[in-house]
Scaffold this active site. Structure first.
Site, PDB file in Angstrom:
ATOM      1  N   ARG A 172       0.132  -5.714   5.864  1.00 55.10           N
ATOM      2  CA  ARG A 172       0.657  -5.482   4.512  1.00 55.10           C
ATOM      3  C   ARG A 172       0.595  -6.787   3.741  1.00 55.10           C
ATOM      4  O   ARG A 172       1.046  -7.827   4.224  1.00 55.10           O
ATOM      5  CB  ARG A 172       2.104  -4.975   4.613  1.00 55.10           C
ATOM      6  CG  ARG A 172       2.787  -4.682   3.297  1.00 55.10           C
ATOM      7  CD  ARG A 172       4.228  -4.274   3.562  1.00 55.10           C
ATOM      8  NE  ARG A 172       4.972  -4.056   2.321  1.00 55.10           N
ATOM      9  CZ  ARG A 172       5.155  -2.870   1.774  1.00 55.10           C
ATOM     10  NH1 ARG A 172       4.649  -1.797   2.359  1.00 55.10           N
ATOM     11  NH2 ARG A 172       5.843  -2.744   0.649  1.00 55.10           N
ATOM     12  N   GLY A 173       0.038  -6.736   2.545  1.00 54.28           N
ATOM     13  CA  GLY A 173      -0.045  -7.913   1.703  1.00 54.28           C
ATOM     14  C   GLY A 173       0.787  -7.765   0.460  1.00 54.28           C
ATOM     15  O   GLY A 173       1.684  -6.924   0.371  1.00 54.28           O
ATOM     16  N   ARG A 175     -12.957 -17.682  -2.222  1.00 56.57           N
ATOM     17  CA  ARG A 175     -11.690 -18.229  -2.712  1.00 56.57           C
ATOM     18  C   ARG A 175     -10.556 -18.233  -1.698  1.00 56.57           C
ATOM     19  O   ARG A 175      -9.516 -18.825  -1.966  1.00 56.57           O
ATOM     20  CB  ARG A 175     -11.212 -17.497  -3.975  1.00 56.57           C
ATOM     21  CG  ARG A 175     -12.136 -17.600  -5.169  1.00 56.57           C
ATOM     22  CD  ARG A 175     -11.525 -16.931  -6.374  1.00 56.57           C
ATOM     23  NE  ARG A 175     -10.340 -17.627  -6.869  1.00 56.57           N
ATOM     24  CZ  ARG A 175      -9.498 -17.126  -7.756  1.00 56.57           C
ATOM     25  NH1 ARG A 175      -9.683 -15.909  -8.236  1.00 56.57           N
ATOM     26  NH2 ARG A 175      -8.452 -17.815  -8.150  1.00 56.57           N
ATOM     27  N   ASP A 232     -11.615  -9.975   3.689  1.00 58.40           N
ATOM     28  CA  ASP A 232     -10.665 -10.136   2.580  1.00 58.40           C
ATOM     29  C   ASP A 232     -11.273 -10.868   1.384  1.00 58.40           C
ATOM     30  O   ASP A 232     -11.021 -12.049   1.138  1.00 58.40           O
ATOM     31  CB  ASP A 232      -9.398 -10.858   3.049  1.00 58.40           C
ATOM     32  CG  ASP A 232      -8.234 -10.615   2.086  1.00 58.40           C
ATOM     33  OD1 ASP A 232      -8.482 -10.079   0.992  1.00 58.40           O
ATOM     34  OD2 ASP A 232      -7.099 -10.972   2.425  1.00 58.40           O
TER      35      ASP A 232
END
Length: 528
Positions: free
Chosen positions: A30-31, A141, A160
């Protein structure tokens, strides 16, 4: 693991959204605005990792996930990038991505540091993945250990791409995010000053890749100090102030310490490209007599190394070899009992043709002996065998044999040192200078003009005299309009049109260079 146990949800787990064709299995992570769940795909039947937004995520998060899908669509065929299988929308209209299921990060804090050989192998794969991402004009990034996963086959893959963006795109304070221990100094400087502005650059990914490799070797981030203050503020101060520390590992060669220091240079212009990092890691593998990992780079098929070389057989011979074809070829001679390396070519000309090709080219370009014409019949009267030779002739034959043995021994030694695969002759690499690598500047556009016409704005500009040779669109641009969403795009044209807003309409234009580098941007505004 049985299918029942694989698809049985853990007790008390909050299930993910219902997606037709997929059965939810378990949560994975979970982010800030997204969740990742394990699902079982029905057709074809396999486990996948589905990334989806939470219902309370805003429009910005939705745009980020859609951008991640678009980026992965361009680069996920690379063996060092996590694969994208499918995408869609939930019943609530939220986007989701079905990704290759991975067991977890290659390394995490509970583990010991990676072995030097494993760190080098993974570093080459990561460098190739980043070089491919940069070649299509994207900056990841957020390169860090947690975003390098391990597949079911033990292959490290970069994941990601949620905050990725176009190289050269202006990013101001508060846009996106970053991971403090592995972010480049210029990223920290922009985050400290609300008035500061940074542009996305491939050099920022190179810094993060160097910091990630350093972490794998040591077991902590480069500027983390055991027993000291390791808050975000303290880490940021050290990243901006202190030189890159040595790994302190006895077996790490000086050449690798030098490469890490250059990759994490405080000056982005002194950092090597991702592709150069991969090549230098390969050279260190040779230096240590380790197997050399393949460096997979983005390439245009027209630039294939075999495109301009004549085949060894017939001009149009790309057929599958038959037993009769193979019978005409001399059988390979192994170097060792268990050695399946490329065979040493039998002639200097075949050797010249075979160098520089990758492993999958080794059959067609292996340097196997060509068919030789049958010897002419003897014309010596009264003899049935070879004519007698003079003593001088035997001396000449002896010298030829000795020379051939010396040349053959040198070739075998070269192959053993290089890991056995067909490769370019090893060249002594010059010692990096104290000033670091020279970086060629990218020329920018000129004469940017904006005109309002029928509710639209038309921007035109003049290309530089010498455009860089790159894959994909030549220019990047960002449009900012009063009260409207920012436009970030690339184009191969020298003119673009966009809907006008009431108020200020501004555009920034830059040239995309090789390896993710960009030119200085040119800006212009108009109020219709």
């Amino acid at each position: 693991m049985s299918r029942t146990s694989r698809t049985s949800p853990p007790a008390g787990a909050q299930p993910g959204p219902q997606i037709p064709g997929y059965t939810w299995t378990q949560p994975l992570g979970r982010g800030g605005s997204a969740e990742v769940h394990r699902y079982r795909q029905h057709h074809p039947e396999r486990d996948v990792a589905v990334k989806t937004l939470r219902p309370d995520a805003g429009g910005g998060a939705e745009a980020m996930l859609r951008r991640e899908a678009n980026v992965l669509a361009q680069v996920s065929s690379h063996p060092g990038v996590v694969s994208l299988f499918a995408s869609g929308e939930t019943a609530q209209g939220l986007p989701w991505l079905a990704l290759e299921y991975c067991a977890g990060p290659l390394w995490h804090r509970d583990q010991q540091p990676l072995a030097l050989s494993e760190a080098l192998r993974t570093g080459v794969i990561l460098a190739g993945a980043l070089a491919t991402v940069h070649a299509v004009g994207i900056v990841h990034r957020d390169v860090k250990p947690a975003n390098v996963l391990r597949t079911a086959f033990g292959q490290p893959v970069l994941s990601d791409f949620g905050i990725s963006g176009m190289a050269g795109m202006p990013v101001r304070y508060g846009d996106g995010g970053f991971s403090v221990p592995w972010a480049a100094p210029e990223v920290h400087r922009a985050a400290q000053d609300a008035r500061a502005e940074q542009r996305l650059s491939a050099a920022q990914d190179v810094y993060s890749a160097g910091a990630t490799l350093w972490t794998w070797l040591v077991g902590r981030s480069p500027f983390e100090r055991p027993g000291a203050d390791n808050s975000s503020e303290a880490l940021t101060e050290r990243i901006l102030r202190d030189p890159v520390p040595s790994t302190g590992r006895r077996e790490v060669p000086r050449s690798l310490e030098t490469l890490l220091a250059q990759a994490m240079s405080a000056d982005p212009l002194q950092r090597p490209t991702a592709a150069d990092v991969g090549r230098r890691l390969q050279q260190i593998q040779r230096e240590l007599d380790l197997p050399v990992t393949t460096l997979d780079l983005h390439a245009d098929p027209a630039d294939s190394p075999t495109a301009s070389n004549a085949p060894l057989a017939e001009p149009d011979d790309d057929r599958t070899l038959t037993p009769a074809d193979l019978a005409r070829m001399a059988p390979p001679t192994p170097l060792d009992d268990d050695d399946d390396r490329t065979v040493v070519p039998s002639t200097p000309s075949a050797l010249d043709e075979s160098f520089g090709f990758s492993q999958h080219d080794s059959l067609q370009h292996s340097g196997l002996p060509r068919e030789q014409p049958a010897p002419a019949a003897s014309t010596t009267a009264g003899t049935t065998g070879a004519p007698p030779r003079s003593r001088a002739g035997w001396w000449g034959i002896g010298l030829v044999i000795v020379a051939a043995l010396v040349l053959g021994g040198a070739l075998v030694t070269t192959m053993l040192r290089g890991g056995g695969w067909t490769q370019a002759p090893e060249v002594e690499e010059p010692e990096p200078s104290a000033q670091g690598p020279m970086v060629e500047s990218v020329p920018g556009v000129s004469q940017l003009v904006l005109e309002a016409s029928d509710g639209s704005i038309v921007a035109t500009w003049t290309a530089p005299e010498q455009l860089p040779e790159i894959t994909g669109a030549t220019y990047g641009y960002q449009v900012q309009r009063s009260g409207l969403e920012t436009i970030d795009q690339t184009t191969s044209q020298t003119t673009v049109r966009f809907p006008a807003a009431e108020g200020s309409n501004c555009i920034e234009v830059w040239v995309r260079g090789a390896d993710g580098r960009t030119s200085p941007s040119v800006s212009e505004c108009i109020t219709p």
